[in-house]
Design an enzyme around this catalytic site. Structure first.
Site, PDB file in Angstrom:
ATOM      1  N   CYS A   1      -6.510  -0.897  10.035  1.00 31.97           N
ATOM      2  CA  CYS A   1      -6.172  -1.826   8.954  1.00 31.97           C
ATOM      3  C   CYS A   1      -5.963  -0.966   7.714  1.00 31.97           C
ATOM      4  O   CYS A   1      -5.127  -0.059   7.745  1.00 31.97           O
ATOM      5  CB  CYS A   1      -7.255  -2.885   8.770  1.00 31.97           C
ATOM      6  SG  CYS A   1      -8.946  -2.272   8.688  1.00 31.97           S
TER       7      CYS A   1
ATOM      8  N   ASN B   1       0.815  -1.211   0.000  1.00 33.10           N
ATOM      9  CA  ASN B   1       0.000   0.000   0.000  1.00 33.10           C
ATOM     10  C   ASN B   1       0.850   1.264   0.000  1.00 33.10           C
ATOM     11  O   ASN B   1       0.387   2.330  -0.421  1.00 33.10           O
ATOM     12  CB  ASN B   1      -0.933   0.007   1.215  1.00 33.10           C
ATOM     13  CG  ASN B   1      -2.159  -0.864   1.008  1.00 33.10           C
ATOM     14  OD1 ASN B   1      -2.581  -1.093  -0.115  1.00 33.10           O
ATOM     15  ND2 ASN B   1      -2.718  -1.358   2.098  1.00 33.10           N
TER      16      ASN B   1
ATOM     17  N   ASP C   1      -8.826   0.603   5.624  1.00 37.27           N
ATOM     18  CA  ASP C   1      -9.800   1.687   5.761  1.00 37.27           C
ATOM     19  C   ASP C   1     -10.436   1.731   7.143  1.00 37.27           C
ATOM     20  O   ASP C   1     -11.231   2.625   7.431  1.00 37.27           O
ATOM     21  CB  ASP C   1     -10.887   1.552   4.693  1.00 37.27           C
ATOM     22  CG  ASP C   1     -10.334   1.807   3.294  1.00 37.27           C
ATOM     23  OD1 ASP C   1      -9.573   2.773   3.132  1.00 37.27           O
ATOM     24  OD2 ASP C   1     -10.655   1.034   2.377  1.00 37.27           O
ATOM     25  N   GLY C   2     -10.140   0.758   7.994  1.00 40.70           N
ATOM     26  CA  GLY C   2     -10.590   0.821   9.382  1.00 40.70           C
ATOM     27  C   GLY C   2     -12.035   0.437   9.604  1.00 40.70           C
ATOM     28  O   GLY C   2     -12.626   0.835  10.611  1.00 40.70           O
TER      29      GLY C   2
END
Length: 748
Positions: free
Chosen positions: A337, A250, A339-340
């Site tokens: 994580c 990412n 996007d949560g």
């Protein structure tokens, strides 16, 4: 439902065969009905009905044509797998086409919840006011000097997937919050999830937009502000729930994770929970294993191991335990994580459960779901794939894995949780059913825009009206006092395959009866007898006073009698008989003036509102104790306390209205109406006759004359009619209320 009915070209198909995958010779033949909401198979020979809600259907597959017909295979999101063989290929194609459209509507307004109307009189508003985010945080002692409520997101401008009300560090200014949100994926800035009694906290957010070199001063100040809310620790954990290789990938996309050199006093930790795509594929492998025909021990265990599903459950639990342990030791934790809203929701929820006994209760667990999953924006519409337009790659069993993890905890701590397995199964079913508006939408803003509170019913209202179905009879409220923190063991031998969910509809693999249901029935039976004994004791006192006799003389007269003989003698005493034999064969003569004429034939009854039973559908909320388990045994004064108004007919009715013996649940395979029972179908006892019935045959709740408390209890249809038309209790008819739920009170 007009638009829905347009999708149905063949509403009825006869001579359809339902295949038994374990026994090819055992086939049910019946009629297949396609309605606006359900696919229904009716087997008149076996008197069996199979109802499949359209929204539960995951995949529909037309199998190759055979000599016996055209097979149609259905896989459902509640793990039901069925195969129908339709005699004509044209009918099969029509049903197939209809189900594809009905199982995944094109518009969200076409979901079942917008058309659903319950058979009960439950108001639509019931349950929607169940949760208040301010009340939940007040319970944790927030706001306080370190934490403040912020309205910066009141119009969802900072983050449209968060709640309108956020709790953040008091020293975090508006510029810090705005700058931090711009540096976090989807604007999901760090916000308070849970505050422990030692002031250590769990906060949650999404990944930073860090890339390889980017940094944000406001984000660094925000994490420092979170650290400073906890005076007893000089560092905090940042837990990234992803595998490190995923987080590093990412970074190449301009996202990633925090650079420890930019943030002071933090300890970074990767834990390696896989992404939604891996989890989806893993569950598909589990389903394949569960569908094996004549599976051997080797093939089943090998298939389960290759799916790695239990390994994923264990990783989720271990991460949650790590977070909880850090908080217990006084260290705050920030969790994210990508996007949560997936892995973050799982781990923050489970860590809170480990730390707080409040979440072990039904009310607390529902509050936890509201806070961690609904307010913080788990994407239920996408992850459960309610709509045709949703990318199939967005679907993933995130919520299913959370419930599985909770079930693992329940296995290890059977006395800690107020709710039972049926509670978790009901949550899972209705997360996918779209019958209620509770789980519709991807975030709080979606639910407001859809006006779900006005247009749909709440799942919490239904569950509140059926609370006793979900009570764990082994629950001990004091367990949370003695063990305020759970300490699960995640060794491999303690992680179990949840047969009750993934093999739920395979009757041959389950025990003959549910332990929790059996225990619950025993507690109900004991409660009924205790209530009856209380009334009999009161009647004895009244009769002694009437006869001018002492209690000691009665006790001596009953010595040596078995319980049935004692009851007979008391009945004879109540009826004014002049003689009664004792165990020695001697005659005890009673005063000749003890006749039915002494007892008044009238009966004084208060109104149902005066007795506190004006609404039979709301008895649960009125009679449950604070622990939510048992009705308060407070005697009714409607007619039990008046000596002058006592009649012989009334005493007869009281003695005859209570079932002393209850039929065992064991080997009861179907109701008297021929409704079949499986392992997870709740069986109900009639408190008057003691027989076992299905929910449809427990037609009413009514006060039984033989109970001292006069609270409404479940009775079957014949017993209800008998009591209703009994002359001795004709004045009690207004107490009876229609049953609007499947409730059987569990009393301790």
């Amino acid at each position: 439902m007009i638009s829905t009915m347009e999708h149905i070209s063949t509403p009825k198909v006869e001579n359809v065969r339902l295949l038994d995958r374990f026994n090819s010779r055992k086939q049910a033949v019946g009629t297949l009905y396609l309605t606006a909401t359900h696919l229904i198979f009716v087997d008149p020979g076996g008197k069996k009905e199979t109802w499949i809600q359209h929204m539960h259907i995951s995949t529909v597959e037309k199998l190759p044509l055979t000599t016996s017909g055209s097979p149609l295979h259905l896989r459902c999101k509640n793990f039901l797998c069925v195969t129908f063989v339709l005699p004509r290929e044209r009918d099969c194609h029509n049903v197939y086409t209809s189900l594809l459209q009905l199982a995944c509507p094109a518009q969200i307004e076409d979901l079942y919840c917008f058309e659903y109307t319950p058979t009960s009189d439950l108001p639509k508003s019931t349950g929607w006011d169940f949760f208040d985010i301010n009340t939940e945080y007040l319970r944790m002692g927030v706001p306080n000097s370190q934490w403040a409520q912020s309205s910066i997101n009141k119009d969802y401008e900072i983050c449209d997937t968060y709640s309108s009300q956020l709790f953040v560090p008091s020293r975090a200014t508006t510029p810090i919050l705005v700058g931090c949100s711009k540096f976090r994926s989807r604007g999901r800035l760090p916000a308070l999830s849970y505050l422990h009694s030692n002031q250590a906290s769990i906060c949650r957010c999404s990944q930073p937009l860090a890339g390889f070199t980017a940094r944000c001063l406001e984000d660094e100040q925000m994490l420092q502000a979170i650290l400073e809310t906890n005076k007893q620790s000089d560092f905090m954990y940042v837990v990234d729930t992803r595998p490190k290789i995923n987080a590093m990938a990412n970074k190449a996309a301009g996202k990633g994770y925090e650079n420890e050199s930019f943030y002071s006093n933090i300890k970074f930790k990767f834990v390696g929970i896989e992404n939604i795509h891996v989890m989806r594929n893993s569950l598909l492998k589990v389903i394949d294993v569960c569908e094996l025909k004549n599976a051997s021990m080797s093939s089943f265990l090998t298939g389960l191991e290759n799916s790695q599903y239990l390994k994923h459950i264990r990783t989720i639990l271990e991460t949650s335990i790590f977070i909880a342990k850090a908080v217990e030791e006084g260290t705050s934790v920030l969790v994210h994580c990508s996007d949560g809203w997936d892995r973050t929701a799982q781990t923050c929820s489970l860590a809170s459960i480990v730390l707080d006994p409040y979440y072990w209760t039904i009310h607390g667990f529902q509050s936890l779901i509201e806070k961690e999953w609904l307010s913080f924006g788990h994407k239920f519409t996408d992850r459960c794939r309610f709509l045709e337009s949703i990318d199939p790659k967005e679907e993933s069993p995130v919520f299913t894995q959370f419930l599985d993890s909770v079930w693992q905890l329940m296995r290890q701590f059977p006395c800690a949780f107020q709710f039972n397995e049926r509670f978790l199964l009901t949550l899972h079913d209705h997360a996918y059913s779209c019958q209620y508006g509770t789980f519709i939408g991807n975030c709080e803003k979606d639910r407001l825009d859809l006006r779900l509170r006005e247009k749909t019913y709440s799942l919490w209202g239904y569950m509140m009206n059926n609370t006793s179905d979900f009570i764990n009879p082994m629950y001990r409220k004091e367990y949370g006092v003695d063990h305020p923190i759970l300490r699960p063991n995640t060794s491999p031998q303690n992680i179990h395959f949840w047969r009750g969910l993934y093999n739920r509809f395979e009757n041959g693999v389950h025990p003959r009866e549910s332990i929790t249901d059996t225990l619950g029935a025993k507690k109900d039976h004991i409660a009924s007898l205790d209530d009856h004994v209380s009334l009999l004791e009161k009647r004895v006192q009244q009769l002694l006073k009437l006869l001018g006799k002492s209690e000691e003389k009665l006790v001596s007269g009953l010595q040596g009698l078995v319980s049935s003989e004692s009851l007979y003698m008391l009945c004879e005493l109540a009826k004014g008989c002049t003689t009664a034999k004792n165990s020695n064969g001697d005659i005890d003569r009673l005063p000749n003036d003890v006749t039915p004429n002494i007892l008044s034939k009238g009966m004084s009854m208060r109104s149902d509102s005066e007795s506190g039973f004006e609404d039979g559908s709301s008895q649960l909320s009125k009679s449950l104790n604070e622990d939510g388990l048992s009705p308060k045994l407070t005697p009714s004064t409607s007619y039990t306390n008046s000596l002058e108004n006592l009649t012989v007919d009334q005493i007869d009715a009281e003695v005859d209205s209570i079932a002393i013996e209850w039929k065992s649940l064991r080997n009861v395979k179907q109701c008297s109406c021929a409704f079949p029972f499986d392992h997870f179908t709740k069986k109900y006892h009639c408190w008057r006759c003691g027989n076992v019935f299905c929910t449809r045959c427990i037609d009413r709740h009514i006060s039984l004359p033989g109970h001292n408390t006069q609270r409404p209890v479940p009775v079957c249809k014949p017993c209800y009619k008998h009591i209703k038309h009994s002359p001795s209790v004709s004045d009690l008819q207004h107490i009876a209320q229609p049953v609007t739920h499947q409730t059987q009170y569990s009393i301790q």
